[in-house]
Design an enzyme around this catalytic site. Structure first.
Site, short mmCIF file in Angstrom:
data_model
loop_
_atom_site.label_atom_id
_atom_site.label_comp_id
_atom_site.label_asym_id
_atom_site.label_seq_id
_atom_site.Cartn_x
_atom_site.Cartn_y
_atom_site.Cartn_z
N ASN A 23 0.83 -1.20 0.00
CA ASN A 23 0.00 0.00 0.00
C ASN A 23 0.87 1.25 0.00
O ASN A 23 1.61 1.49 0.95
CB ASN A 23 -0.92 0.01 1.23
N GLU A 24 0.81 2.02 -1.09
CA GLU A 24 1.29 3.40 -1.20
C GLU A 24 2.80 3.58 -1.09
O GLU A 24 3.26 4.71 -0.93
CB GLU A 24 0.58 4.30 -0.18
N MET A 25 3.57 2.52 -1.24
CA MET A 25 5.01 2.73 -1.14
C MET A 25 5.65 3.16 -2.46
O MET A 25 6.62 3.91 -2.46
CB MET A 25 5.70 1.50 -0.58
N SER B 80 -0.19 -0.39 -4.70
CA SER B 80 -1.41 0.39 -4.91
C SER B 80 -1.20 1.75 -4.27
O SER B 80 -0.93 1.84 -3.07
CB SER B 80 -2.62 -0.30 -4.26
N HIS C 7 -5.00 6.32 -6.07
CA HIS C 7 -5.50 6.81 -4.79
C HIS C 7 -5.69 8.31 -4.94
O HIS C 7 -4.73 9.04 -5.20
CB HIS C 7 -4.52 6.52 -3.65
#
Length: 820
Positions: free
Chosen positions: A419-421, A465, A484
């Site tokens: 997630n979001e890295m 993501s 996102h």
């Protein structure tokens, strides 16, 4: 043969002398809470008062009985499905192993340590909190400021160290089942079931890894039981190592996501036999379907969508986080209720967010049964990781353990690295040494990608993501991959900003609200009940969020008269924000193919982005989701003095019905109206009516007293909504004088709601009880009473008709501010 080691243990801090009762599966915090040694961590500011519990080491122990039959086995494996996290295991005073990953399954051969009669097991848990603080002092690794620094150093659910919606409760203990299992002759170490679909048939390729400890003539037997009970078998001699069998299924019953078809499940049993006796067996439930991630060049860039059985579905759903910080308080019953609430709101997707936990088997059982496709993150989120050889080995095995547990699931639709890295490395501000950047690429674009390909080759892998495919290549690109989007909320942009973007798949976007006033009352005293009080701010983990709620409130609504009115209005804001985005993207089905909002649920009572709060109470957003995720959607898109009415048809069949619209004044007097029979093809959006309201918009006084009511009526019901032509804060509502009548219909209460003037956001609730209403937070015209049902099974406690009627409360936007 299995010896269950769940149940009664005893525990204490390592440096303490007094033991207290413990329950396994469980945890330190829950055992201390049950023993009255700590206060409820969720009440007021107790989270802060019990934080130091996590600074200590704890030991758990129990005795168990072993007989000669168990000791006659070839192997006796101590199996630990969940140890949180840094654990040292002893059996009969002898060291067995050290573990350091709560996400893994551990097996240890302990036969040589056992003896007939009473045996003893002891597990010492070291403080993960102390470990990460010490590790981070030596080697600082970046993580978000809402969390305890250093959490990337340990393989433990990141959210347990605090998040911008969760408390800092880094619990520890035996959080999943633990048992001894004895094997004789051999065992099935692993089974993979692949599906090959062609010409109305499905071939199941069953790959079974066999371990054998005796020279015996072994046989593998596969039985596949169809939903109608029909059984097909295959068998062959078994060899050590990999064995392959195939079963052909004709006229398969296909599994579909919710809203697209049924969810038939087949039972697959694989048995290892010798001389007619079964020595080991594995059993799985599978759904026969094809499910693929489609990425193809098109006129807008590159598609990102999910195709099931050849049908391209629009993904409707939300992001799922762990359901409790005290893990043993989760249950199949609570999860079933949560996922059934998703189905009630027309979800066909959930994303399991990467900062939490890999859910229990029953989570996936329920998703299989209910038709909810799972986007499964690996458990990495918003942190920088150092890929030492030891860390790499650890996460490889973590991935193997979980993929072997999950890969056969009908519901498993995607594996995602983190997630979001990727977007963090590309766009966020933190120290970015090149060695750690290379570690990122190796972890998520090589290591996990390779394991996913080897262990679950029929499930698509996605590196992060959001992402456009990896390599830090514009990971939040509007025209590729998943996005996102947070400019609405974090960026304080107006809701209209959503309409500037046509994302291919929006996997995170959200807006906060306060939980139910009944939920607030569970963690506050009366003097705390102000959103800026010390206690309320401690149950708001996003530092600037209360200010954001009030900012958006000022942009859209009048100032509420009290806390219950503020809670209600915050939930309306949240629901309208998400509705604005989802309706826009569904109007562009084909270009955009997914809207997964942040977030579904809470892990404690808190102000957050959830649509269902910690106690399972539906916020306005979840009722709105039931409407904006309806496979058949009517929506209004205003642009200055023009309003377009759209129909989006996500059904597999063409739909014909009647669109009706009325311009009305605040008293619900009709100014003008129209209707039109329309036909909408399957799986398409279509603009059906353009309305010119320039005459109304030209006069502000008229505009502030006029609304548009619209509906779409088909043979299976009416979908409807209203649109204000002026901001709600400026609209001249009159008192709708709402009234309700209640009837007992046996298994449900039927509520008839009437108004004497236009009522916006009519909300029903119960005093002293909870329920799920068939519709809620709806708009009501004076001449159109609404009938609402409440299944008695949804009530939190039994009520008679009179008790229900007395407890029933009804509110509209008009009631939320003072009137002179």
């Amino acid at each position: 043969m299995i010896i269950d080691l769940n149940g009664k243990w005893r525990m204490k801090a390592v440096n303490a002398t007094e033991w207290i009762p413990a329950q396994v599966p469980g945890s330190v915090y829950l055992d201390l809470l049950r023993a009255g040694r700590i206060p409820d961590p969720f009440y007021r500011d107790n989270e802060l008062r019990v934080f130091d519990v996590a600074n200590q080491d704890y030991e758990y122990e129990r005795d168990f009985q072993v007989d000669e039959q168990l000791l006659a086995a070839d192997r006796v494996l101590l199996t630990c499905l969940g140890l949180d996290t840094l654990a040292d295991i002893e059996v009969n005073g002898q060291h067995v192993a050290h573990t350091d990953n709560m996400h893994r399954t551990y097996e240890f051969d302990v036969k040589h340590l056992l003896h007939p009669g009473q045996n003893h097991i002891r597990i010492v848990f070291r403080s993960a909190l102390n470990y990460i603080l010490e590790a981070n002092a030596r080697d600082p690794l970046w993580g978000p400021g809402d969390s305890v620094e250093g959490f990337p150093h340990v393989r433990k659910g990141h959210y347990m160290f605090g998040w911008d919606w969760g408390p800092k409760i880094p619990d520890l203990g035996i959080w999943r089942d633990i048992f001894l299992r004895a094997y004789r002759v051999g065992r099935i170490a692993d089974v993979r079931v692949d599906q090959r679909h062609s010409d109305g048939r499905v071939r199941l390729d069953v790959l079974a890894d066999v371990e054998a400890w005796q020279d015996a003539s072994l046989e593998l037997v596969v039985e596949v039981t169809a939903p109608d009970g029909h059984v097909q078998r295959a068998h062959q001699s078994a060899a050590r190592g990999r064995n392959a069998l195939a079963v052909e299924i004709g006229n398969p019953e296909l599994w579909w996501p919710n809203g697209y078809g049924k969810q038939p499940l087949y039972q697959v049993e694989v048995r290892l036999q010798a001389a007619g006796q079964t020595w080991d067996a594995r059993s799985f439930r599978i759904g026969l379907r094809t499910l693929r991630l489609v990425r193809e060049p098109d006129e807008w860039g590159e598609s990102f969508l999910f195709e099931v059985n050849g049908v391209r579905i629009f993904a409707c759903g939300a992001n799922y986080i762990p359901e409790d910080n005290l893990l043993a308080r989760r249950s199949r019953e609570k999860t079933r209720r949560l996922l059934e609430d998703c189905v009630a709101a027309h979800f066909n997707f959930v994303r399991v967010w990467g900062g939490g936990l890999y859910p229990e088997d029953y989570f996936y059982d329920l998703c299989d049964e209910l038709g909810i496709v799972v986007w499964q993150d690996f458990m990495f989120a918003c942190g920088v990781y150092r890929l030492t050889p030891e860390f790499e080995d650890n996460i490889r095995q973590e991935a193997v353990d979980n993929l072997r547990r999950l890969r056969h699931r009908a519901s498993l639709g995607l594996l995602c690295g983190n997630n979001e890295m990727e977007v963090a490395w590309a766009d966020w501000q933190f120290p970015k040494p090149d060695d750690l950047r290379q570690d990122y690429l190796k972890m998520f674009e090589q290591v996990l990608a390779q394991v996913a390909c080897q262990e679950a080759p029929q499930v698509a892998y996605w590196p992060a993501s959001p992402s456009s495919g990896g390599g830090f290549d514009n990971p939040n690109d509007e025209n590729r991959g998943d996005v996102h989007y947070w400019d609405v909320w974090h960026g304080l942009k107006p809701f209209t900003e959503y309409r500037k973007f046509h994302f291919r798949f929006c996997s995170e976007f959200g807006f906060q609200s306060f939980p139910s006033i009944k939920t607030i009352e569970t963690f506050t005293e009366p003097e705390d009940r102000n959103v800026f009080s010390y206690v309320m701010e401690n149950h708001q983990k996003n530092g600037s969020a209360n200010g954001k709620i009030l900012y958006y409130l000022a942009e859209n609504f009048r100032y509420p008269k009290d806390l219950p009115a503020l809670v209600y209005t915050s939930q309306i804001l949240q629901a309208e924000a998400i509705k604005y985005g989802v309706e826009h993207w569904r109007r562009h089905r084909g270009r955009c193919m997914g809207a997964i909002y942040w977030q579904l649920n809470d892990c404690w009572p808190v102000a957050s982005w959830s649509s269902i709060d910690y106690y399972g109470r539906w916020k306005a957003l979840h009722y709105f989701a039931k409407r904006f995720f309806d496979p058949l959607l009517i929506s209004a898109c205003e642009d200055g003095s023009q309003v377009a009415l759209w129909l989006t048809n996500d059904r597999l069949q063409e739909v014909t019905g009647t669109v009706r619209w009325r311009l009305c004044d605040a008293q619900s007097q009709v100014l003008r109206a129209g209707e039109q029979v329309v036909r909408v093809p399957a799986l398409l959006p279509q603009k059906v009516i353009d309305l010119d309201v320039s005459d109304v918009c030209a006069d502000m006084d008229v505009r502030r007293r006029t609304y548009l009511e619209y509906s779409f009526e088909t043979g299976d019901g009416v979908r409807q909504g209203t649109l204000l032509l002026a901001p709600a804060k400026h609209f001249e509502f009159v008192n709708p004088r709402l009234s309700v009548a209640v009837e007992d219909a046996g298994d449900a209460f039927v509520v008839r709601v009437s108004a004497q003037a236009y009522a916006k956001y009519v909300a029903l609730d119960l005093s002293g009880a909870d329920a799920v209403f068939s519709d809620n937070f709806f708009d009501l015209s004076a001449d159109a009473p609404r009938t609402i049902t409440v299944a008695k099974s949804s009530l939190s406690r039994p009520l008679s008709r009179d008790e229900f009627a007395q407890a029933l409360q009804v509110t509209s936007l008009y009631d939320t501010y003072d009137h002179e």
